[in-house]
Design an enzyme around this catalytic site. Structure first.
Site, PDB file in Angstrom:
ATOM      1  N   ASP A  30      32.775  16.724  45.683  1.00  0.00           N
ATOM      2  CA  ASP A  30      33.656  15.944  44.801  1.00  0.00           C
ATOM      3  C   ASP A  30      33.675  16.432  43.355  1.00  0.00           C
ATOM      4  OD1 ASP A  30      34.356  14.296  46.880  1.00  0.00           O
ATOM      5  OD2 ASP A  30      32.868  12.762  46.420  1.00  0.00           O
ATOM      6  N   ILE A  78      42.072  42.931  40.584  1.00  0.00           N
ATOM      7  CA  ILE A  78      40.970  42.656  41.503  1.00  0.00           C
ATOM      8  C   ILE A  78      39.691  43.382  41.059  1.00  0.00           C
ATOM      9  CG2 ILE A  78      42.554  42.310  43.432  1.00  0.00           C
ATOM     10  CD1 ILE A  78      41.385  44.972  44.607  1.00  0.00           C
ATOM     11  N   GLU A  85      34.132  52.479  45.650  1.00  0.00           N
ATOM     12  CA  GLU A  85      34.886  53.689  46.009  1.00  0.00           C
ATOM     13  C   GLU A  85      34.600  54.900  45.115  1.00  0.00           C
ATOM     14  OE1 GLU A  85      39.054  52.816  45.819  1.00  0.00           O
ATOM     15  OE2 GLU A  85      38.933  51.909  43.832  1.00  0.00           O
TER      16      GLU A  85
END
Length: 788
Positions: free
Chosen positions: A169, A533, A633
């Site tokens: 909540d 991102i 990467e």
């Protein structure tokens, strides 16, 4: 914790040797509780403490026996991704009695436990504080009854309590976000997105009831995240006559060719006379007044279920470690504290101050002091409500101010989930401020080609839940096309720019700022919102889109790990995106329970790779069945994903086998997470208000002229605050070759990830939480509220 001489203290200096820590979950369950339990157990063991589970909350403490069980490293394996609480939670009437607490004290003393980590709501934490206050009296009674020796009173003289709030909540004052709230929002938004498709097919109105008996946070934030037509919450009941206003709005939306209406109701929603407003009442009202096909959906316990989100796993892991630190540092004179989140920072607050303020909210609501109740909920809640009102309710044209300013909005760089929510927010806030809003398609490439058109309030309806970039986005930088862009600014009389994007957007604003010397057209207020991102933009801790990408990574890692259950021992090598920024690999690794994460910012060599393989081999020889290794990467041009896969395969031969997976562009796709929808919505609204202010300040002699540094800014979140920073000043903080900030806050999470993966490493605690007091208006700067 900072050393008096300013030096950083490393965790090796803090010892938990001889200490016994018990962890319990109490009250309602919440996703992420298991991540918190795991972090407490592993951090406790790491510092040399004995750690115990207390099963079934306070009931288990009172009953004792097998309910209090010593925890091992392996006993918390594979629980990170499990919802609920695996050690159980139960309401316990007996603990509310003095006799029950006496039994509980005896059971703890039999195992030498004087440090309690309680994960629960305000009731559970209040009970823990009472237990702590009674502790010396309980010891005296136990001696009197002959159940413990006299010397035990001296040895176990104080009970130390640290709380973490686990509640979907988000109804606890003092923290921006409680464990489980973000996951509950994920469940709600998944349902709302699914309902929207069917509602559009049939032109239906849906009334959704979400949890929140005393707190409207879930209803309010989910309404913001999906652009609901109406929301009803207990803290701010609607004005008398709301029924007619709501029906007028639904009717106007339907007349404007909107095929669906969504009304979100908190289960504790009330009117001004504190009479409950039910979903059935609203359904009957809409059917009777408008004749719309109306359906009711009550989400119920779906909101408590499912796997925890990336945000909740990271939050719970950080909080769990902070709780152990707090227990190690506490003294007999330290008040019981609760570990909280303020902006993007862990803080410790006195437990009872937070509980008292939480109770004051309910008292204010009971006394019909609703404005005060909203303020007491905190700055984040207040901002959510203000932003919702700004975006959901369009004022009549006659009531709008007329600014005669034209503001253009565009996306730059790679697409990121949440961009569309930011554009929607900018357009609607801009129109509310009296501006004419223009949308530029395909970034600065579209700008110089003249792909600019006015965008209206209704044009951005339904945009919050859309992934990618509906405006289109390109990586084109403006410097080469400055003259053509200046022509378009003049042609469309553009007075301000809002640029939403990643590192390219930052470079674009720098180029436009420099071009001011040549082209007066660029002497207009310009603001950038970080959306990528990779989370590699200087001047901000978080970027729009990064949370959605993290959830994609974590979800995939969960599935990959699950695929190995029942097979022989296996290690997965997973490649993440991020350019040279290791944020996704590191934070994704923390959320997924990775054994290692290779990134550019922390150079590694063949010896490190070998040590990691040996470490995994040792773990695999015990009971661990799966290993997970993430690689950013661009972490190293020679140690590629293939190389690491082949090395692990060769060196692990006979102990484990290997698989590899390159996640690729799936990290950029999908519907935006609730966090990204709300983060994009709120910072975009703040940026537009800043633009409006700058337009007024720089309007002289019939025109806008802005050429100072502070009129070309990036809006970013720094620790606790949302800050407008001149882009020129951020150049010093930027590594332009690798397109990353020179300093990145999340690097401090790397030792945490390693500790939870059983590595011996230093843990810098100089930035850990310090005991603060709850300020009535706290936190002023935290309209940042990372929690949203």
């Amino acid at each position: 914790m900072a050393h008096p001489d300013g030096k950083k203290i490393f965790f090796e200096n803090l010892s938990g040797a001889g200490k016994a820590i018990a962890v319990l979950t109490s009250g309602g369950d919440a996703q992420g509780m298991n991540a918190a339990v795991r972090a407490v157990v592993r951090m406790g063991l790491y510092v040399g403490a004995k750690v115990y589970f207390i099963h079934e909350g306070y009931q288990g403490m009172v009953d004792g026996g097998d309910n209090i069980e010593e925890a091992s490293w392996e006993s918390v394996s594979s629980m990170l991704q499990v919802g609920g609480t695996v050690i159980g939670s139960a309401r316990c009437k007996e603990f509310r009695t003095h006799e029950g607490r006496l039994k509980a004290a005896h059971n703890l003393l039999q195992r030498g436990i004087t440090n309690l980590c309680v994960i629960g709501g305000d009731g559970s934490l209040t009970g823990a504080n009472l237990f702590r206050e009674e502790w010396s009296g309980l010891l005296a009674e136990l001696v009197e009854q002959g159940l413990i020796e006299e010397d035990a009173v001296q040895k176990y003289s104080a009970l130390h309590i640290v709380g973490m709030v686990g509640s979907i909540d988000n109804d606890f004052c003092g923290t921006d976000m409680t464990i489980g709230t973000d996951s509950a929002l994920h469940r709600i938004i998944e349902v709302v997105d699914a309902i929207m498709t069917t509602a559009q097919s049939h032109q239906r109105t849906f009334v959704l009831e979400v949890m929140g008996r005393h707190c409207g946070y879930l209803a309010l934030v989910s309404a913001l995240a999906c652009g609901a037509d109406w929301v009803l919450i207990p803290e701010m009941p609607p004005e008398d006559g709301w029924e007619e206003k709501m029906c007028q709005k639904l009717s106007a939306n339907r007349a404007g060719k909107k095929r669906l209406n969504i009304i979100i109701v908190a289960e504790g929603a009330i009117d001004r006379n504190t009479k409950p407003i039910t979903t059935d009442y609203i359904k009957d009202l809409v059917v009777k007044s408008l004749g719309f096909d109306t359906r009711v959906t009550i989400l119920g316990h779906v909101q408590r279920g499912g796997t925890p989100s990336a945000f909740d796993r990271i939050l719970a892991s950080r909080m769990g470690v902070e709780a152990v630190l707090a227990l190690l540092e506490t003294t007999a004179n330290t008040p019981a504290c609760v570990v909280s989140l303020c902006g993007n920072q862990s803080v410790r607050l006195p437990l009872m101050e937070c509980v008292q303020m939480t109770q004051e909210v309910q008292k204010a609501m009971d006394d019909k002091r609703f404005e005060e109740a909203v303020k007491l909920r905190g700055r984040s809640f207040e901002n959510n409500l203000r932003t919702y009102k700004l975006l959901a309710h369009r004022k009549p044209e006659s009531d709008l101010p007329v600014s005669n300013f034209n503001v253009a909005v565009l996306n730059v760089g790679a697409p990121a989930a949440g961009m569309n929510a930011a554009v929607r927010s900018a357009v609607r806030v801009g129109i509310s401020e009296g501006h004419k809003m223009f949308a530029v398609s395909d970034g600065f490439e579209g700008f110089y080609k003249g792909q600019i058109k006015e965008i209206k309030w209704g044009d951005v309806g339904g945009w919050t839940g859309q992934g990618g970039s509906l405006l289109g986005t390109k990586r084109t930088l403006p410097a080469k096309h400055a003259e053509k862009i200046a022509d378009q600014i003049r042609k469309h009389n553009i007075n301000a720019l809002l640029v939403i994007g990643g590192f390219e957007a930052f470079e674009c604003l720098l180029q436009l700022y420099e071009a001011r010397a040549t082209y007066e057209e660029f002497c207009i207020p310009m603001c950038m919102l970080p959306a990528t991102i990779s989370n590699n933009v200087p001047g901000t801790d978080l970027s729009i889109g990064a949370d959605t990408a993290l959830n994609a990574i974590v979800e995939t890692c969960d599935r990959i790990k699950q695929s190995a259950s029942g097979t022989k021992r296996r290690v997965f090598i997973i490649e993440t995106m991020g350019g040279y920024c290791g944020y996704l690999a590191t934070v994704g690794g923390l959320a997924a329970g990775a054994d290692a994460a290779y990134i550019y910012e922390e150079p590694f060599d063949i010896k490190d790779l070998q040590a990691n393989v040996e470490h995994l081999t040792e773990k695999m020889k015990t009971s661990i069945q799966r290993g997970l290794v993430l690689r950013n990467e661009n972490s190293n041009e020679n140690y590629t994903t293939d190389f690491i896969y082949q090395l692990y395969s060769e060196e692990g031969r006979g102990v484990f086998d290997c698989r590899k997976n390159v996640l690729g562009h799936m990290q950029q796709g999908g519907a935006p997470s609730p966090f990204d929808r709300n983060f994009g919505t709120k910072i975009s609204a703040k940026a537009m208000q800043w633009i409006s202010k700058k337009l007024v300040e720089t309007f002289r002699h019939g025109r806008v002229f802005a050429n100072s540094e502070d009129t070309c800014c990036l809006l970013g979140m720094r620790r606790r605050a949302l800050v407008f920073q001149p882009v020129v000043q951020l150049t010093e903080e930027t590594d332009f070759v690798h397109r990353i900030p020179k300093e990145q806050w999340w690097l401090k999470l790397r030792p945490l990830m390693k500790i939870l993966a059983k590595y011996k490493t230093s843990y810098d605690v100089s930035d850990s939480g310090q005991l603060e007091h709850v300020d009535r208006n706290r936190p002023k700067e935290s309209d940042a509220s990372v929690a949203m």
